[in-house]
Scaffold this motif. Sequence first.
Motif, PDB file in Angstrom:
ATOM      1  N   GLU A 310      52.296  53.282  40.557  1.00  0.00           N
ATOM      2  CA  GLU A 310      50.852  53.259  40.865  1.00  0.00           C
ATOM      3  C   GLU A 310      50.128  54.341  40.052  1.00  0.00           C
ATOM      4  O   GLU A 310      49.039  54.101  39.506  1.00  0.00           O
ATOM      5  CB  GLU A 310      50.611  53.514  42.356  1.00  0.00           C
ATOM      6  N   ASP A 311      50.719  55.543  39.972  1.00  0.00           N
ATOM      7  CA  ASP A 311      50.103  56.637  39.199  1.00  0.00           C
ATOM      8  C   ASP A 311      49.809  56.183  37.773  1.00  0.00           C
ATOM      9  O   ASP A 311      48.736  56.471  37.219  1.00  0.00           O
ATOM     10  CB  ASP A 311      51.069  57.837  39.072  1.00  0.00           C
ATOM     11  N   VAL A 314      46.756  53.896  37.603  1.00  0.00           N
ATOM     12  CA  VAL A 314      45.482  54.555  37.925  1.00  0.00           C
ATOM     13  C   VAL A 314      45.110  55.561  36.826  1.00  0.00           C
ATOM     14  O   VAL A 314      43.939  55.651  36.428  1.00  0.00           O
ATOM     15  CB  VAL A 314      45.538  55.209  39.328  1.00  0.00           C
ATOM     16  N   TYR A 332      41.458  60.435  38.495  1.00  0.00           N
ATOM     17  CA  TYR A 332      42.873  60.123  38.781  1.00  0.00           C
ATOM     18  C   TYR A 332      43.332  60.890  40.026  1.00  0.00           C
ATOM     19  O   TYR A 332      43.880  60.320  40.965  1.00  0.00           O
ATOM     20  CB  TYR A 332      43.731  60.486  37.559  1.00  0.00           C
ATOM     21  N   HIS A 335      41.806  59.716  43.372  1.00  0.00           N
ATOM     22  CA  HIS A 335      42.358  58.477  43.930  1.00  0.00           C
ATOM     23  C   HIS A 335      43.823  58.597  44.321  1.00  0.00           C
ATOM     24  O   HIS A 335      44.293  57.861  45.177  1.00  0.00           O
ATOM     25  CB  HIS A 335      42.197  57.329  42.929  1.00  0.00           C
ATOM     26  N   ARG A 336      44.571  59.485  43.677  1.00  0.00           N
ATOM     27  CA  ARG A 336      46.008  59.515  43.917  1.00  0.00           C
ATOM     28  C   ARG A 336      46.448  60.561  44.940  1.00  0.00           C
ATOM     29  O   ARG A 336      47.443  60.361  45.621  1.00  0.00           O
ATOM     30  CB  ARG A 336      46.762  59.764  42.592  1.00  0.00           C
ATOM     31  N   THR A 340      49.366  59.784  47.888  1.00  0.00           N
ATOM     32  CA  THR A 340      50.719  60.302  47.642  1.00  0.00           C
ATOM     33  C   THR A 340      51.067  61.422  48.633  1.00  0.00           C
ATOM     34  O   THR A 340      52.214  61.518  49.065  1.00  0.00           O
ATOM     35  CB  THR A 340      50.853  60.818  46.192  1.00  0.00           C
TER      36      THR A 340
END
Length: 396
Positions: A310-311, A314, A332, A335-336, A340
Amino acid sequence: MTRILVIGGGIAGAAAALALHKAGYEPTVYEAHPDTGADIGAFLTLASNGMRALAQFDAAEPVARAGFPITGMNVVDESGTELAAMPLGEPDHPLTRYRCLRRAELATALRAEVRQRGIPVRHAARLRTVTETATDITAHFADGSSASGELLIGADGLHSAVRRWLDPSDAGPGYAGQRVFYGYSTAAPPPSAAPERITMVRGSAAAFGYLVSPAGETFWFARVPGAPVSAEETAEVTPGQWRERLLPLLRPDRTETAGIVAGTGEELMVTNALHLSPGLRWHTGRAVLIGDAAHAASPATGQGASMALEDAVVLAKALRDAPTRAAALARYELHRRPRTERNMAVSAQLTANRAPGPTAPRDSEQPAPRDSERPASRVDEELLHLLTWETPLPDA
Ligand SMILES: Cc1cc2nc3c(=O)[nH]c(=O)nc-3n(C[C@H](O)[C@H](O)[C@H](O)COP(=O)(O)OP(=O)(O)OC[C@H]3O[C@@H](n4cnc5c(N)ncnc54)[C@H](O)[C@@H]3O)c2cc1C
């Protein structure tokens, strides 16, 4: 064209290289291992969210071919009583249903894609440190060589050298409180095993999971609370001796777990569950962390590889869509980080709940499937939006 240095050619690094290449960048991968890299031989499950991430940079098909599907899960307690049975992820979708494969098979499939798309990979390039200026960033390697670019991505895993450079206060990964045993049994599969189903056992002394591959091998793991495996044990204890240490913890239960472990030969490994603390620094102006380097969780949720994939999507979308590099790295992280770090917290909680002691709830006292058994793989609207390649990445 922006030159991007990707440090680490594991799951996160290879995925990032593929996604960045698709977005029009020029990544080069620098991998410490001289050849294909060391691997403890463990297997992993890629959840539907990870498979969906792979599909965004056209790598779901080769990975799906390398592994085998898992479409459902059973949960049983220490008496062998079934507590729950459910479908997993997106079982009807041929590409995004769960897959099980050895970590080395996943890495090999991703590296083959990297090679096929002409992305340069330098092996035996072990990063020592980094220097950053207003105009570029330089990676310095153990052999005395160096490479410069406009952006550096730290995809160098749990013991990341990029993270150490970025945040000198980082104490490194800590022990999460469990030893993780892994094995492959070629003995006759357990009688209850059904194709494409994983069984999770809430045993009295171990959290156990098993599934049978199409070739008839039983893949299994056991998470056992206690002291970490020492360096001496790693060097000296044989697979057979580990098997004999694990069996007494499984035999009191009326489940199939002891039989599976007893039928396992030399293909038996043990490792410590390690994790990072949340809140570490993730980026500077020209460097950014992804995958385990940024947010390694203990393996209880089985989401580390999927989160790394996913990282990659994104980050590539952020660089593609944001007006500046600074805005892209901030977007980034925005959103991450919450997703996480939630995974890190859930995994730590599940791991702690297996610790022995009067206050720790025993898994068998919890009738409903827990988060790791109803994984964070659900692709909700928000995640779908973030992952879908064609959809612009929102700025907040
Ligand atoms: C026991 C266990 C079970 C797991 N089970 C699952 C599961 O079922 N599902 C799941 O999704 N995840 C699982 N995980 C987690 C998953 O394996 C990791 O989250 C995933 O491998 C992270 O990928 P990565 O690329 O960030 O790191 P890695 O896979 O560790 O890759 C890092 C790469 O960087 C290279 N490198 C390191 N240092 C340097 C350096 N200084 N210079 C250059 N290169 C360097 C390494 O050689 C390696 O190739 C499990 C992990 C463990 C330990």
